[in-house]
Design an enzyme around this catalytic site. Structure first.
Site, PDB file in Angstrom:
ATOM      1  N   HIS A  58     -26.496 -30.522 -15.428  1.00  0.00           N
ATOM      2  CA  HIS A  58     -26.690 -29.147 -15.892  1.00  0.00           C
ATOM      3  C   HIS A  58     -28.159 -28.725 -15.816  1.00  0.00           C
ATOM      4  CE1 HIS A  58     -25.245 -25.518 -17.415  1.00  0.00           C
ATOM      5  NE2 HIS A  58     -24.544 -25.920 -18.463  1.00  0.00           N
ATOM      6  N   ASP A  95     -25.833 -24.712 -12.752  1.00  0.00           N
ATOM      7  CA  ASP A  95     -25.331 -23.889 -13.843  1.00  0.00           C
ATOM      8  C   ASP A  95     -23.803 -23.936 -13.874  1.00  0.00           C
ATOM      9  OD1 ASP A  95     -27.883 -23.093 -14.574  1.00  0.00           O
ATOM     10  OD2 ASP A  95     -27.878 -21.398 -13.188  1.00  0.00           O
TER      11      ASP A  95
END
Length: 509
Positions: free
Chosen positions: A480, A484
């Protein structure tokens, strides 16, 4: 004259290390190339060797100190006679080794792959004095990433074993010497220690791993040539794997020597049950297993790992595969599996969502415009991830053939480092073991890994009607920090679309 010992080069992007342990004290004599201390970095642990024979006159960097490349570690005062103590054992053993009056051929640690400089001697398949033939495996080496066999360069007798089982050896180090003119004994010089071992301990490894449970391809080939029922051969490899040496030993009547228990610490917590197996056994982790454990835990500690899920209707792929699999195999010589569809579907999705094909390197993001897909494979020695390179330019048949080739080499323990490094994305198929759902762990430094699962018929709703479809859950674990949520979901949706309508792969849509 004082010789300075400095911190050597530690590898790409590594500039400092910690002094782990001094193997010599001030005043001790040292020989040339003898290890005197250990250094630890965030990537590797390495030994520093003496560059001259003499006396260790000064230790500059104490244990626990942080030192940079080129920093002064110690000083050695040169002097005669210092090399004798280190050389004496080797000389003594050389005199005891059978020479047969012929020339001795040295067997050294072979090239282990890029960035791999040392290995552990896992098991000697031959004993001193035993006959060997050219290209016959004589010992097994284990590295952080692969296990490999070392073959005899000539025929003769194994004169001396220089590196015992469990020893850590560097690239090019001496493993053994072979007398090229001696005949050697037929087999089990190692049978005596095995016979002297307590009966329960000697039978435990065989009972723990049923004979024939795992067979290397080279062993199966030799067994077929000699007409041997491989299920009767007891495996001496990791996890009970039957090796080529086991089959040869069985053929010569020396199976007892081939299956002598490896140097494994076995701790019995309580008396054995009536069946013969101890209640507990303590088996040291192999170097490969330790590295797998460390890399997986490092990935969890480093990346901001998250997993997103979706499901795919495999009807179209199954129908296409059933329609063309016989023609495909006849023309290309390989079976049309599901993996080539997934590789192609992932390449298309990676082109649309490039951050899943990227990696973080220090404070920069490295985007890769090539698609080298790692395909995770389970082997008796542990999980390995061989890489299918240039998938964007490969056809379905080329991908299937390459996966088959790499899979065979993985099962035989013959993968090279080049075949296991440099991947940009990984696919793991837990479905072959029956997994319905899981969250795969990233294969660092990659930013994404796709988990495939078992295909199960389930009731789904299509156009207001309940129908039965072959469904598979997909899981994308991603970093992450660079990917995204939108990108991750988009990637997985594109993979789903490509598989539910495989014509998109042909038309590059």
């Amino acid at each position: 004259m004082a010789i300075e010992i400095q911190v050597p080069a530690l590898g790409e992007s590594v500039t400092e290390a910690t002094v782990g342990k001094w193997l010599k004290s001030v005043g001790d004599t040292v020989a040339v190339d003898e290890p005197i201390c250990e250094l630890e970095t965030d990537k590797v642990a390495l030994e520093v060797n003496a560059t001259a024979a003499g006396t260790l006159s000064e230790i500059v960097a104490e244990e626990g100190a942080n030192v940079e490349v080129g920093a002064l570690l110690a000083k050695i005062t040169e002097g005669e006679g210092a090399a004798a103590p280190a050389a004496a054992p080797a000389a003594e053993k050389a005199e005891a080794a059978p020479t047969g009056g012929g020339s001795l051929v040295e067997v050294h640690v072979p090239a282990l792959g890029e960035s791999v400089t040392e290995a552990t001697v896992g098991k000697w398949l031959k004993a001193e004095g035993e006959a060997v033939t050219q290209d016959e495996p004589i010992c097994e080496l284990e590295t952080d990433k692969v296990a490999l066999e070392v073959n005899a360069p000539v025929s003769g007798a194994l004169a001396r074993i220089a590196a015992p089982e469990g020893a850590t050896v560097e690239l090019g180090a001496l493993l053994a010497t072979i007398d090229g003119t001696a005949q050697g004994t037929a087999a089990p010089k190692a049978a005596a220690p095995a016979a002297a071992a307590p009966a329960p301990a000697a039978t435990a490894p065989a009972a723990a791993a049923p004979a024939g449970a795992n067979v290397r391809a080279s062993a199966a080939e030799v067994a077929k040539e000699k007409g041997i029922d491989v299920s009767k051969v007891k495996g001496s490899g990791a996890g009970g794997v039957v090796t080529k040496a086991d089959v040869l030993a069985y053929a010569s009547g020396g199976q007892a020597a081939a299956v002598a228990p490896a140097p494994v610490a076995a701790a019995v917590a309580a008396p054995a049950e009536e069946g013969g197996l101890p209640r507990e056994e303590v088996v040291p982790m192999t170097r490969l297993r330790r590295t797998i454990a460390k890399r997986l835990k490092d990935a969890q500690n480093t990346a901001a790992m998250l997993t997103t899920y979706n499901e795919v209707d495999m009807s179209a792929v199954i129908a296409l595969r059933n329609q063309y699999k016989e023609i495909f195999e006849k023309k290309h010589g390989s079976r049309l599996g599901f993996m080539s569809f997934f590789v192609k579907a992932c390449v298309q999705a990676l082109k649309e969502v490039p951050e899943v094909n990227a990696e973080i390197r220090e404070d920069a993001v490295i985007y890769k415009n090539y698609y080298d897909i790692g395909v995770a494979a389970s082997t008796p020695a542990g999980l390995v991830v061989p890489v299918v390179r240039g998938c964007e330019n490969r056809s379905f048949s080329e991908i299937e053939n390459e996966i088959a080739r790499l899979g065979k080499r993985a099962r035989d323990g013959k993968l090279s480092m080049d075949e296991m490094t440099g991947g940009t994305f990984t696919i793991s198929n837990g479905g072959i073991f029956g997994s319905l759902m899981s969250s795969p762990i990233l294969n660092a430094p990659q930013s994404g890994i796709l988990g495939m699962h078992a295909i199960k018929e389930r009731a789904v709703v299509e156009n207001g009607q309940i129908v039965v479809r072959p469904m598979m859950y997909l899981a994308l674990s991603y970093d992450h920090r660079i990917v995204d949520g939108k990108g991750a979901v988009t990637f997985l949706v594109r993979v789903k679309e490509n598989l539910e309508d495989p014509q998109r792969l042909i038309l590059d849509l």
